[in-house]
Design a protein around this motif. Structure first.
Motif, PDB file in Angstrom:
ATOM      1  N   LYS A   1      22.904 -11.872   1.997  1.00 41.08           N
ATOM      2  CA  LYS A   1      22.449 -10.728   2.774  1.00 41.08           C
ATOM      3  C   LYS A   1      21.888  -9.617   1.892  1.00 41.08           C
ATOM      4  N   ASP A   2      22.282  -9.582   0.636  1.00 41.62           N
ATOM      5  CA  ASP A   2      21.831  -8.539  -0.279  1.00 41.62           C
ATOM      6  C   ASP A   2      21.092  -9.193  -1.439  1.00 41.62           C
ATOM      7  N   ARG A   3      19.843  -9.575  -1.162  1.00 41.69           N
ATOM      8  CA  ARG A   3      19.094 -10.315  -2.177  1.00 41.69           C
ATOM      9  C   ARG A   3      18.685  -9.441  -3.358  1.00 41.69           C
ATOM     10  N   LEU A   4      18.647  -8.124  -3.159  1.00 36.71           N
ATOM     11  CA  LEU A   4      18.270  -7.252  -4.267  1.00 36.71           C
ATOM     12  C   LEU A   4      19.289  -7.272  -5.394  1.00 36.71           C
ATOM     13  N   GLN A   5      20.534  -7.651  -5.088  1.00 37.22           N
ATOM     14  CA  GLN A   5      21.543  -7.691  -6.145  1.00 37.22           C
ATOM     15  C   GLN A   5      21.173  -8.700  -7.232  1.00 37.22           C
ATOM     16  N   TRP A   6      20.460  -9.744  -6.851  1.00 39.30           N
ATOM     17  CA  TRP A   6      20.022 -10.731  -7.843  1.00 39.30           C
ATOM     18  C   TRP A   6      19.016 -10.101  -8.807  1.00 39.30           C
ATOM     19  N   LEU A   7      18.135  -9.255  -8.258  1.00 40.33           N
ATOM     20  CA  LEU A   7      17.140  -8.578  -9.092  1.00 40.33           C
ATOM     21  C   LEU A   7      17.789  -7.549  -9.999  1.00 40.33           C
ATOM     22  N   TRP A   8      18.642  -6.663  -9.424  1.00 40.42           N
ATOM     23  CA  TRP A   8      19.279  -5.633 -10.234  1.00 40.42           C
ATOM     24  C   TRP A   8      20.142  -6.241 -11.337  1.00 40.42           C
TER      25      TRP A   8
ATOM     26  N   MET B   1      21.015  -7.300 -17.083  1.00 30.79           N
ATOM     27  CA  MET B   1      21.391  -8.244 -18.128  1.00 30.79           C
ATOM     28  C   MET B   1      20.292  -8.398 -19.182  1.00 30.79           C
ATOM     29  N   ILE B   2      19.046  -8.375 -18.756  1.00 27.27           N
ATOM     30  CA  ILE B   2      17.939  -8.431 -19.712  1.00 27.27           C
ATOM     31  C   ILE B   2      17.980  -7.202 -20.626  1.00 27.27           C
ATOM     32  N   TYR B   3      18.250  -6.055 -20.017  1.00 32.40           N
ATOM     33  CA  TYR B   3      18.322  -4.811 -20.796  1.00 32.40           C
ATOM     34  C   TYR B   3      19.480  -4.839 -21.795  1.00 32.40           C
ATOM     35  N   THR B   4      20.687  -5.183 -21.311  1.00 34.27           N
ATOM     36  CA  THR B   4      21.854  -5.161 -22.201  1.00 34.27           C
ATOM     37  C   THR B   4      21.751  -6.243 -23.283  1.00 34.27           C
TER      38      THR B   4
ATOM     39  N   GLY C   1      18.930  -7.453 -24.568  1.00 33.78           N
ATOM     40  CA  GLY C   1      17.934  -6.992 -25.531  1.00 33.78           C
ATOM     41  C   GLY C   1      18.462  -5.867 -26.405  1.00 33.78           C
ATOM     42  N   MET C   2      19.189  -4.920 -25.791  1.00 35.93           N
ATOM     43  CA  MET C   2      19.755  -3.823 -26.556  1.00 35.93           C
ATOM     44  C   MET C   2      20.784  -4.322 -27.566  1.00 35.93           C
ATOM     45  N   SER C   3      21.560  -5.321 -27.179  1.00 38.47           N
ATOM     46  CA  SER C   3      22.550  -5.895 -28.102  1.00 38.47           C
ATOM     47  C   SER C   3      21.865  -6.464 -29.330  1.00 38.47           C
ATOM     48  N   GLY C   4      20.773  -7.180 -29.118  1.00 37.37           N
ATOM     49  CA  GLY C   4      20.040  -7.751 -30.240  1.00 37.37           C
ATOM     50  C   GLY C   4      19.453  -6.688 -31.144  1.00 37.37           C
ATOM     51  N   VAL C   5      18.877  -5.635 -30.554  1.00 45.39           N
ATOM     52  CA  VAL C   5      18.281  -4.553 -31.340  1.00 45.39           C
ATOM     53  C   VAL C   5      19.349  -3.820 -32.141  1.00 45.39           C
TER      54      VAL C   5
ATOM     55  N   ASN D   1      24.092 -14.332 -14.608  1.00 44.64           N
ATOM     56  CA  ASN D   1      23.839 -13.221 -15.530  1.00 44.64           C
ATOM     57  C   ASN D   1      23.723 -13.688 -16.974  1.00 44.64           C
ATOM     58  N   GLY D   2      24.494 -14.740 -17.315  1.00 45.08           N
ATOM     59  CA  GLY D   2      24.450 -15.244 -18.680  1.00 45.08           C
ATOM     60  C   GLY D   2      23.083 -15.772 -19.065  1.00 45.08           C
ATOM     61  N   ILE D   3      22.370 -16.352 -18.107  1.00 45.98           N
ATOM     62  CA  ILE D   3      21.028 -16.863 -18.392  1.00 45.98           C
ATOM     63  C   ILE D   3      20.126 -15.748 -18.905  1.00 45.98           C
ATOM     64  N   PHE D   4      20.197 -14.591 -18.268  1.00 50.11           N
ATOM     65  CA  PHE D   4      19.324 -13.475 -18.646  1.00 50.11           C
ATOM     66  C   PHE D   4      19.855 -12.727 -19.862  1.00 50.11           C
ATOM     67  N   PHE D   5      21.176 -12.542 -19.932  1.00 53.23           N
ATOM     68  CA  PHE D   5      21.744 -11.807 -21.061  1.00 53.23           C
ATOM     69  C   PHE D   5      21.522 -12.564 -22.368  1.00 53.23           C
ATOM     70  N   TYR D   6      21.959 -13.819 -22.411  1.00 54.86           N
ATOM     71  CA  TYR D   6      21.840 -14.578 -23.651  1.00 54.86           C
ATOM     72  C   TYR D   6      20.402 -15.006 -23.914  1.00 54.86           C
ATOM     73  N   GLY D   7      19.614 -15.117 -22.839  1.00 59.42           N
ATOM     74  CA  GLY D   7      18.196 -15.414 -23.041  1.00 59.42           C
ATOM     75  C   GLY D   7      17.480 -14.289 -23.755  1.00 59.42           C
ATOM     76  N   SER D   8      17.704 -13.050 -23.308  1.00 61.87           N
ATOM     77  CA  SER D   8      17.064 -11.909 -23.957  1.00 61.87           C
ATOM     78  C   SER D   8      17.638 -11.677 -25.356  1.00 61.87           C
ATOM     79  N   LEU D   9      18.940 -11.927 -25.531  1.00 61.42           N
ATOM     80  CA  LEU D   9      19.547 -11.795 -26.854  1.00 61.42           C
ATOM     81  C   LEU D   9      18.954 -12.817 -27.823  1.00 61.42           C
ATOM     82  N   TYR D  10      18.675 -14.010 -27.320  1.00 56.90           N
ATOM     83  CA  TYR D  10      18.070 -15.043 -28.170  1.00 56.90           C
ATOM     84  C   TYR D  10      16.671 -14.629 -28.608  1.00 56.90           C
ATOM     85  N   VAL D  11      15.911 -14.094 -27.668  1.00 56.85           N
ATOM     86  CA  VAL D  11      14.536 -13.688 -27.987  1.00 56.85           C
ATOM     87  C   VAL D  11      14.522 -12.580 -29.034  1.00 56.85           C
TER      88      VAL D  11
END
Length: 223
Positions: A3-10, A15-18, A20-24, A99-109
């Motif tokens: 019912k709350d599809r925006l939660q997937w986007l947020w 996770m992409i932000y955190t 990426g920030m972790s890697g930086v 969330n792990g897909i996006f978090f660890y994906g951005s950290l890998y990049v």
């Protein structure tokens, strides 16, 4: 969750932000010898957030005491507390996976690809961190199910100085917790002792915390 599809986007954006920030932050920390616990503290605080989907209920739990309202509604229907707990655990596992897909994906990049990680080493690193996240999630579920929104906020806030203290102790020892996990994952791959200890501790801690929470939830006054 449908019912709350925006939660997937947020959740994905956060996770992409955190990640990426972790890697930086880690790249910057490698260039200094100053005793700075920021990187480990950031990781210790942010990793458990992978167990949450960022929906309206998550953002409004203080103003509306949304978790207590949810539990009261389920009890009126009625839905047994055991079913509610299993649902929450399912949600956590789904959230960690998504969330792990996006978090660890951005950290890998940003960082891990420069370290030369193979797929098994990358997976070992991700699972090691996930084990820690599962362990802490058990305590978050305890606060979420047994306390009002304001008290839950207080308990969550108390975790921050604890994480910073652990990070300082690790840094004083001459290393970084993140560096230890990365080295263990790169040396051992999926046979990493740190990974297996983390996963066993995480699953066991989440299970025990959930059982303890469930016993108290049955008797909680939700009025």
């Amino acid at each position: 969750m449908s019912k709350d599809r925006l939660q997937w986007l947020w959740s994905a954006l956060f996770m992409i932000y955190t990640g990426g920030m972790s890697g930086v932050m880690f790249l910057g920390q490698q260039q200094t010898d100053i005793i700075n616990p920021v990187v480990d503290s950031f990781f210790l605080i942010m990793l458990p957030f992978q167990g949450f989907m960022f929906c309206r209920r998550s953002f409004r739990y203080i103003q509306e005491d949304s978790y207590t309202q949810m539990l009261a509604y389920y009890r009126r229907i009625p839905i047994p507390e055991q079913v509610v707990m299993w649902s929450r655990l399912q949600q956590s596992l789904m959230a960690f996976t998504y969330n792990g897909i996006f978090f660890y994906g951005s950290l890998y990049v940003v960082n891990l690809h420069a370290e030369g990680f193979r797929w098994d080493q990358y997976l070992a690193f991700s699972l090691t961190c996930t084990g820690y996240g599962l362990l802490v999630t058990g305590f978050y579920i305890y606060g979420e199910f047994l306390n009002s929104g304001k008290k839950y906020l207080l308990l969550s806030t108390l975790f921050i100085p604890f994480a910073i203290g652990i990070s300082i102790l690790i840094r004083i020892s001459g290393s970084y917790g993140l560096r230890i996990v990365m080295d263990g994952s790169k040396s051992w791959g999926l046979l990493s002792p740190i990974m297996w200890i983390s996963l066993v501790a995480g699953v066991a801690g989440l299970w025990l915390s959930s059982r303890f929470t469930l016993k108290k939830l049955v008797h909680r006054d939700l009025n």
